[in-house]
Scaffold this active site. Structure first.
Site, mmCIF file in Angstrom:
data_model
loop_
_atom_site.group_PDB
_atom_site.id
_atom_site.type_symbol
_atom_site.label_atom_id
_atom_site.label_comp_id
_atom_site.label_asym_id
_atom_site.label_seq_id
_atom_site.Cartn_x
_atom_site.Cartn_y
_atom_site.Cartn_z
ATOM 1 N N CYS A 37 -4.018 -64.525 13.488
ATOM 2 C CA CYS A 37 -3.825 -64.399 14.931
ATOM 3 C C CYS A 37 -4.385 -63.042 15.361
ATOM 4 C CB CYS A 37 -2.341 -64.517 15.267
ATOM 5 S SG CYS A 37 -1.991 -64.560 17.031
ATOM 6 N N CYS A 60 4.349 -61.519 19.205
ATOM 7 C CA CYS A 60 3.425 -60.509 19.712
ATOM 8 C C CYS A 60 4.176 -59.365 20.382
ATOM 9 C CB CYS A 60 2.466 -61.126 20.728
ATOM 10 S SG CYS A 60 1.173 -62.101 19.971
ATOM 11 N N CYS A 112 -1.528 -56.116 27.667
ATOM 12 C CA CYS A 112 -1.976 -57.346 28.313
ATOM 13 C C CYS A 112 -2.064 -57.138 29.819
ATOM 14 C CB CYS A 112 -1.033 -58.505 28.006
ATOM 15 S SG CYS A 112 -1.643 -60.114 28.586
ATOM 16 N N GLU A 160 -1.925 -55.316 17.418
ATOM 17 C CA GLU A 160 -1.373 -56.060 16.294
ATOM 18 C C GLU A 160 -2.231 -57.241 15.866
ATOM 19 O OE1 GLU A 160 2.345 -57.333 17.855
ATOM 20 O OE2 GLU A 160 3.267 -55.366 17.763
ATOM 21 N N CYS A 167 6.979 -63.636 27.419
ATOM 22 C CA CYS A 167 6.125 -63.030 26.392
ATOM 23 C C CYS A 167 6.423 -61.548 26.269
ATOM 24 C CB CYS A 167 4.651 -63.246 26.745
ATOM 25 S SG CYS A 167 3.511 -62.455 25.592
ATOM 26 N N CYS A 223 3.436 -62.616 31.750
ATOM 27 C CA CYS A 223 4.211 -63.842 31.483
ATOM 28 C C CYS A 223 5.623 -63.435 31.063
ATOM 29 C CB CYS A 223 3.536 -64.667 30.397
ATOM 30 S SG CYS A 223 1.850 -65.165 30.827
#
Length: 399
Positions: free
Chosen positions: A134, A372, A141, A121, A148, A145
């Site tokens: 962004c 995100c 990832c 994205e 997130c 976290c």
């Protein structure tokens, strides 16, 4: 020490990425790399040097998406180039525009050897005096976290320099901002804050941003680019020396217990080690402050005591700092809630009164799930639903 949920990044080839049709992408390559690819394909050395210079200009300054538009390259050579190379961007799977003007794209890489592309994205946030893109650095990832949404996704692989630069080029396409020019454009700033941890894809991020900052290319000043890290301490000094852009740190907590929970990389590189790396970051000063990102989680990290401890830590390490307070953007399955507006204002006031800037970020793009990972997840849900519907229709037809 292993980090729970941590997966080492999947490397990508350093040469020009190969498409499934055998062509190589020139997007993301330097002038010298383009020249080398032309020579490897059989072009004479002197001609390859000239053509590389022309191709660089057309790709990064003019935004060309096809060789036939390159008017100073002989028409007879266009088919030769098109048979061997491509200057295409990542595929746009879905594009959305929020009521507040925020734009979000779900993108897909070119198919790999298995025939599959991978989704990631990017988001464009317009403001009165700037427009910020962004940019993602990974598909998924490597960290987890807990606040997130992208952290709930597995890491698929690193993005290539071309896939990183391609995001900037796609945004320029959408905004009609070719050829590149330093003034009068909507896209003024870039933040490496999309999907992924940029410092776990260091080489590709460095090489992509070098193209973005090249005065004869996309021509964005390093003062207008910010790289965000969750705290990959060993790579921070290299980032300052080799990339030289502004630094943002996803801090989000001021105690070991809480940061260990919500930013698990803290179990490997603790708060004090991270803040010392910030103090040592090359180029940081009052004119180029380090930004600390701090997501506001109700009853987790938002007390007045937390605010005072944040001030103490910034003063202890004598950091030229700004704190961005980010109201938590909930997503389905999230285990946290956003702090109340009153609590966020109280936190901000304590930090401000200590002489440290602590603005409260205005949530953007909530009507299009602009956090995100949300667009990717919603698209996957729709895809699954569509497959189920088609299966039911086929079954009904057979019945």
């Amino acid at each position: 020490m292993p980090i729970p949920g941590h997966v080492d990044p999947v490397p990508v080839p350093r040469e020009a990425p190969m498409q499934t049709d055998g062509r190589k992408s020139l997007v993301g390559l330097t002038r010298e790399q383009i020249r080398a690819e032309l020579e490897a394909a059989g072009m004479e050395s002197k001609q390859a040097k000239l053509r590389a210079k022309q191709l660089w200009h057309w790709i990064y300054n003019r935004g060309a998406t096809a060789f036939e538009t390159m008017t100073d390259i002989a028409k007879a050579q266009h088919p030769w180039l098109a048979e061997r190379f491509t200057v295409e961007r990542p595929q746009v799977v879905e594009a959305q525009v929020s009521t507040d003007g925020t734009r979000k794209w779900l993108l897909r890489t070119a198919p790999d050897s298995s025939g599959a592309g991978h989704d990631f994205e990017m988001v464009f946030i317009p403001d009165a005096d700037r427009g910020t893109l962004c940019v993602s650095s990974q598909v998924g990832c490597t960290l987890n976290c807990r606040f997130c949404h992208t952290g709930t996704m597995r890491l698929v692989r690193n993005l290539t320099p071309g896939e990183i630069v391609g995001q900037v080029m796609l945004a320029r396409d959408s905004l009609g901002e070719w050829p590149s020019q330093p003034e009068g454009r909507m896209l003024t700033n870039i933040v490496m804050m999309g999907m992924g941890e940029p410092l776990y894809n260091f080489d590709a991020v460095r090489d992509a941003l070098a193209i973005v900052m090249d005065g004869d290319g996309l021509a964005l000043s390093k003062r207008r680019i910010t790289l965000s890290t969750s705290g990959v301490v060993p790579m921070m000094e290299r980032a300052g020396k080799e990339i030289g852009v502004n630094l943002a740190v996803s801090l989000h907590a001021v105690t070991k217990e809480v940061r260990d929970e919500i930013v698990p990389i803290n179990r490997k590189y603790g708060i004090d080690e991270l803040l010392q790396a910030c103090a040592d970051y090359p180029g940081a000063n009052n004119a180029r402050r380090i930004t600390f990102e701090y997501v506001m989680l109700r009853d987790k990290n938002d007390s007045d005591e937390d605010a005072r401890e944040l001030v103490r830590l910034i003063r202890k390490y004598k950091l030229p700092a700004k704190v961005n307070l980010i109201p938590f953007n909930p997503w389905p399955g999230a285990v946290y809630e956003c702090s109340t507006p009153e609590r966020i204002r109280s936190f901000s006031s304590i930090v401000f009164e200590a002489g440290i800037s602590a603005p409260i970020r205005t949530p953007r793009g909530r009507d299009i799930d602009a956090a995100c990972g949300q667009l990717k997840t919603s698209a996957e849900k729709r895809s699954r639903a569509e497959l189920d519907r088609l299966a039911e229709e086929k079954q009904a037809a057979l019945g």
